[in-house]
Write a protein that holds these residues in place. Structure first.
Motif, PDB file in Angstrom:
ATOM      1  N   LEU A   5       0.817  -1.219   0.000  1.00 24.42           N
ATOM      2  CA  LEU A   5       0.000   0.000   0.000  1.00 24.42           C
ATOM      3  C   LEU A   5       0.846   1.262   0.000  1.00 24.42           C
ATOM      4  O   LEU A   5       0.387   2.315  -0.445  1.00 24.42           O
ATOM      5  N   TYR A   6       2.060   1.166   0.511  1.00 22.89           N
ATOM      6  CA  TYR A   6       2.963   2.323   0.564  1.00 22.89           C
ATOM      7  C   TYR A   6       4.237   1.956  -0.205  1.00 22.89           C
ATOM      8  O   TYR A   6       5.202   1.445   0.374  1.00 22.89           O
ATOM      9  N   PRO A   7       4.236   2.209  -1.522  1.00 18.71           N
ATOM     10  CA  PRO A   7       5.374   1.773  -2.350  1.00 18.71           C
ATOM     11  C   PRO A   7       6.713   2.351  -1.918  1.00 18.71           C
ATOM     12  O   PRO A   7       7.751   1.707  -2.101  1.00 18.71           O
ATOM     13  N   ALA A   8       6.718   3.541  -1.331  1.00 15.49           N
ATOM     14  CA  ALA A   8       7.989   4.165  -0.953  1.00 15.49           C
ATOM     15  C   ALA A   8       8.746   3.338   0.084  1.00 15.49           C
ATOM     16  O   ALA A   8       9.978   3.388   0.152  1.00 15.49           O
ATOM     17  N   THR A   9       7.996   2.570   0.890  1.00 16.31           N
ATOM     18  CA  THR A   9       8.630   1.784   1.951  1.00 16.31           C
ATOM     19  C   THR A   9       8.345   0.298   1.845  1.00 16.31           C
ATOM     20  O   THR A   9       8.916  -0.480   2.601  1.00 16.31           O
ATOM     21  N   GLY A  10       7.444  -0.091   0.938  1.00 18.50           N
ATOM     22  CA  GLY A  10       7.072  -1.493   0.831  1.00 18.50           C
ATOM     23  C   GLY A  10       6.097  -1.953   1.901  1.00 18.50           C
ATOM     24  O   GLY A  10       5.870  -3.156   2.080  1.00 18.50           O
ATOM     25  N   PHE A  11       5.488  -1.019   2.625  1.00 19.83           N
ATOM     26  CA  PHE A  11       4.575  -1.337   3.720  1.00 19.83           C
ATOM     27  C   PHE A  11       3.297  -1.965   3.151  1.00 19.83           C
ATOM     28  O   PHE A  11       2.636  -1.389   2.296  1.00 19.83           O
ATOM     29  N   THR A  12       2.953  -3.148   3.642  1.00 22.80           N
ATOM     30  CA  THR A  12       1.858  -3.925   3.073  1.00 22.80           C
ATOM     31  C   THR A  12       0.555  -3.754   3.851  1.00 22.80           C
ATOM     32  O   THR A  12       0.536  -3.243   4.972  1.00 22.80           O
ATOM     33  N   LYS A  13      -0.514  -4.262   3.253  1.00 22.60           N
ATOM     34  CA  LYS A  13      -1.811  -4.236   3.935  1.00 22.60           C
ATOM     35  C   LYS A  13      -1.771  -5.062   5.216  1.00 22.60           C
ATOM     36  O   LYS A  13      -2.359  -4.683   6.229  1.00 22.60           O
ATOM     37  N   TYR A  26      -8.400   4.466   0.746  1.00 22.97           N
ATOM     38  CA  TYR A  26      -7.356   4.449  -0.289  1.00 22.97           C
ATOM     39  C   TYR A  26      -6.957   2.998  -0.548  1.00 22.97           C
ATOM     40  O   TYR A  26      -5.845   2.574  -0.278  1.00 22.97           O
ATOM     41  N   PRO A  27      -7.882   2.206  -1.102  1.00 22.82           N
ATOM     42  CA  PRO A  27      -7.666   0.759  -1.214  1.00 22.82           C
ATOM     43  C   PRO A  27      -6.493   0.358  -2.089  1.00 22.82           C
ATOM     44  O   PRO A  27      -5.973  -0.759  -1.946  1.00 22.82           O
ATOM     45  N   ASP A  28      -6.049   1.234  -2.984  1.00 21.90           N
ATOM     46  CA  ASP A  28      -4.891   0.936  -3.833  1.00 21.90           C
ATOM     47  C   ASP A  28      -3.677   1.768  -3.443  1.00 21.90           C
ATOM     48  O   ASP A  28      -2.768   1.975  -4.258  1.00 21.90           O
ATOM     49  N   GLY A  29      -3.659   2.237  -2.196  1.00 21.87           N
ATOM     50  CA  GLY A  29      -2.549   3.044  -1.729  1.00 21.87           C
ATOM     51  C   GLY A  29      -2.762   4.522  -2.008  1.00 21.87           C
ATOM     52  O   GLY A  29      -3.717   4.914  -2.696  1.00 21.87           O
ATOM     53  N   PRO A  30      -1.884   5.363  -1.477  1.00 26.66           N
ATOM     54  CA  PRO A  30      -2.057   6.815  -1.620  1.00 26.66           C
ATOM     55  C   PRO A  30      -1.951   7.315  -3.050  1.00 26.66           C
ATOM     56  O   PRO A  30      -2.436   8.410  -3.355  1.00 26.66           O
ATOM     57  N   ASP A  31      -1.344   6.540  -3.937  1.00 26.99           N
ATOM     58  CA  ASP A  31      -1.239   6.957  -5.336  1.00 26.99           C
ATOM     59  C   ASP A  31      -2.464   6.563  -6.152  1.00 26.99           C
ATOM     60  O   ASP A  31      -2.607   6.979  -7.299  1.00 26.99           O
ATOM     61  N   GLY A  32      -3.339   5.753  -5.575  1.00 27.88           N
ATOM     62  CA  GLY A  32      -4.563   5.344  -6.254  1.00 27.88           C
ATOM     63  C   GLY A  32      -5.714   6.271  -5.914  1.00 27.88           C
ATOM     64  O   GLY A  32      -5.537   7.378  -5.402  1.00 27.88           O
ATOM     65  N   GLN A  33      -6.914   5.810  -6.187  1.00 28.23           N
ATOM     66  CA  GLN A  33      -8.099   6.617  -5.911  1.00 28.23           C
ATOM     67  C   GLN A  33      -8.324   6.726  -4.410  1.00 28.23           C
ATOM     68  O   GLN A  33      -8.228   5.741  -3.676  1.00 28.23           O
ATOM     69  N   THR A  34      -8.613   7.936  -3.942  1.00 26.69           N
ATOM     70  CA  THR A  34      -9.017   8.145  -2.548  1.00 26.69           C
ATOM     71  C   THR A  34     -10.404   8.756  -2.543  1.00 26.69           C
ATOM     72  O   THR A  34     -10.733   9.595  -3.393  1.00 26.69           O
ATOM     73  N   PHE A  35     -11.223   8.346  -1.570  1.00 30.11           N
ATOM     74  CA  PHE A  35     -12.590   8.861  -1.525  1.00 30.11           C
ATOM     75  C   PHE A  35     -13.144   8.761  -0.109  1.00 30.11           C
ATOM     76  O   PHE A  35     -12.830   7.835   0.633  1.00 30.11           O
ATOM     77  N   PHE A  36     -13.976   9.739   0.247  1.00 31.19           N
ATOM     78  CA  PHE A  36     -14.641   9.727   1.538  1.00 31.19           C
ATOM     79  C   PHE A  36     -15.882   8.847   1.455  1.00 31.19           C
ATOM     80  O   PHE A  36     -16.620   8.867   0.460  1.00 31.19           O
ATOM     81  N   GLU A  58       4.499   7.645   2.673  1.00 30.90           N
ATOM     82  CA  GLU A  58       4.962   6.693   3.668  1.00 30.90           C
ATOM     83  C   GLU A  58       3.879   6.531   4.729  1.00 30.90           C
ATOM     84  O   GLU A  58       3.000   7.396   4.853  1.00 30.90           O
ATOM     85  N   PRO A  59       3.902   5.451   5.513  1.00 28.48           N
ATOM     86  CA  PRO A  59       2.854   5.201   6.501  1.00 28.48           C
ATOM     87  C   PRO A  59       2.999   6.083   7.745  1.00 28.48           C
ATOM     88  O   PRO A  59       3.282   5.604   8.848  1.00 28.48           O
ATOM     89  N   THR A  60       2.796   7.386   7.535  1.00 33.86           N
ATOM     90  CA  THR A  60       2.873   8.324   8.656  1.00 33.86           C
ATOM     91  C   THR A  60       1.589   8.273   9.471  1.00 33.86           C
ATOM     92  O   THR A  60       0.527   7.883   8.981  1.00 33.86           O
ATOM     93  N   VAL A  61       1.722   8.687  10.725  1.00 27.65           N
ATOM     94  CA  VAL A  61       0.640   8.563  11.699  1.00 27.65           C
ATOM     95  C   VAL A  61       0.332   9.936  12.284  1.00 27.65           C
ATOM     96  O   VAL A  61       1.234  10.760  12.488  1.00 27.65           O
ATOM     97  N   SER A  62      -0.944  10.169  12.560  1.00 21.31           N
ATOM     98  CA  SER A  62      -1.336  11.352  13.325  1.00 21.31           C
ATOM     99  C   SER A  62      -1.055  11.040  14.796  1.00 21.31           C
ATOM    100  O   SER A  62      -1.876  10.433  15.490  1.00 21.31           O
TER     101      SER A  62
END
Length: 293
Positions: free
Chosen positions: A21-29, A57-67, A241-245
């Motif tokens: 889901l996060y290609p920059a780091t390889g972080f997976t679902k 963001y089911p295809d990661g942040p580079d894919g479609q995002t929707f509320f 990247e998988p950043t957190v609030s």
């Protein structure tokens, strides 16, 4: 074959666990789900009784995002839902009350966004939020300077502010409040933003006017409106990247000299919880809620 997992007696079908889901780091679902299970004890109290807006963001942040605000199709019957009043008519929304519901929701791949009120009293705000959003070249460093000023201003009214990162560029200030409608809290938050701009005119804006934003911190007071939501503490963000609030200490805010020092990824949160516990736990203590003047 979709694996079936049992969580607190509930059977869950968890899909595409190896998907990056996060290609920059390889972080997976699968790592996303593990993250939420790890931080659940801290996260769940901040979700409890609050209707969720999903930023998916089911295809990661580079894919479609929707509320998505309505209850998603296929929601298990054991997931709590609630009818929420809206000007255009009531809608039914998800309320995550337990670990199984959290894992189910996380499997949708979503940011968690919540309002500043609970389903039992939708007409009363129990939170105040100020979203400090820097306009380039300003960064979270300038947000921290503004946050310290706002902390003192709120304290003068008997209200305790607590900081967290937005998980993106800025900083959020949260406070537990009592006895006021969302409209009244919005008015008060706008007043604070205006005062901050007067005190620091070279640094602060209370209006979103894009042409004025560069180099300044926009103090977004509008998220206190009943219809608005804010990224929930500990939610992952749909970023490169998988950043957190992430909740932070006031010492970290006061000592911030570079943006990187207040950027936290999923792997940082469990150690921080071990060191600090939930830094936003005071928000859950009704006895510490301040009265909005």
């Amino acid at each position: 074959m979709t694996p079936i997992t049992e969580v607190e007696g509930r059977r869950l079908a968890l899909s595409n666990l190896e998907k990056v889901l996060y290609p920059a780091t390889g972080f997976t679902k699968g790592e996303v789900l593990h993250y939420y299970a790890t931080v659940a004890d801290a996260l769940l109290p901040h979700l409890r009784d609050r209707p969720l807006s999903f930023l998916r963001y089911p295809d990661g942040p580079d894919g479609q995002t929707f509320f998505a605000k309505n209850v998603p199709p296929g929601t298990p019957e054991w997931v709590t839902t609630a009818e929420v009043p809206r000007s255009e008519g009531p809608v039914r929304m998800v309320v995550v009350q337990d670990l199984a519901s959290l894992v189910w929701a996380a499997n949708l791949v979503t940011e968690f966004h919540t309002p500043q009120w609970v389903i039992q009293e939708p007409e009363i705000a129990d939170r105040l939020v100020l979203d400090l959003d820097p306009g380039t070249p300003a960064t979270v460093v300038e947000c921290c300077e503004v946050a310290v000023w706002l902390r003192e201003r709120l304290a003068a009214d008997g209200i305790e502010a607590l900081p967290k990162t937005s998980g993106s560029k800025g900083l959020h200030l949260l406070a537990a409040v009592r006895g006021a409608s969302s409209d009244r809290v919005s008015e008060y938050a706008k007043q604070l933003a205006v005062e901050a701009e007067r005190a620091m005119p070279r640094l602060v804006l209370h209006r979103m006017t894009r042409s004025l934003r560069p180099g300044k911190v926009f103090v977004d007071w509008s998220q206190n409106a009943a219809r608005k939501t804010t990224a929930t503490p500990y939610t992952l963000r749909a970023r490169a990247e998988p950043t957190v609030s992430a909740p932070v200490t006031w010492e970290e805010v006061e000592e911030c000299r570079s943006a990187g020092t207040l950027t936290f990824s999923a792997s940082d949160i469990a150690p921080r919880l071990q060191d600090f516990g939930d830094l936003l736990a005071p928000l859950l203590d009704a006895g510490r809620a301040g009265a909005v003047p």
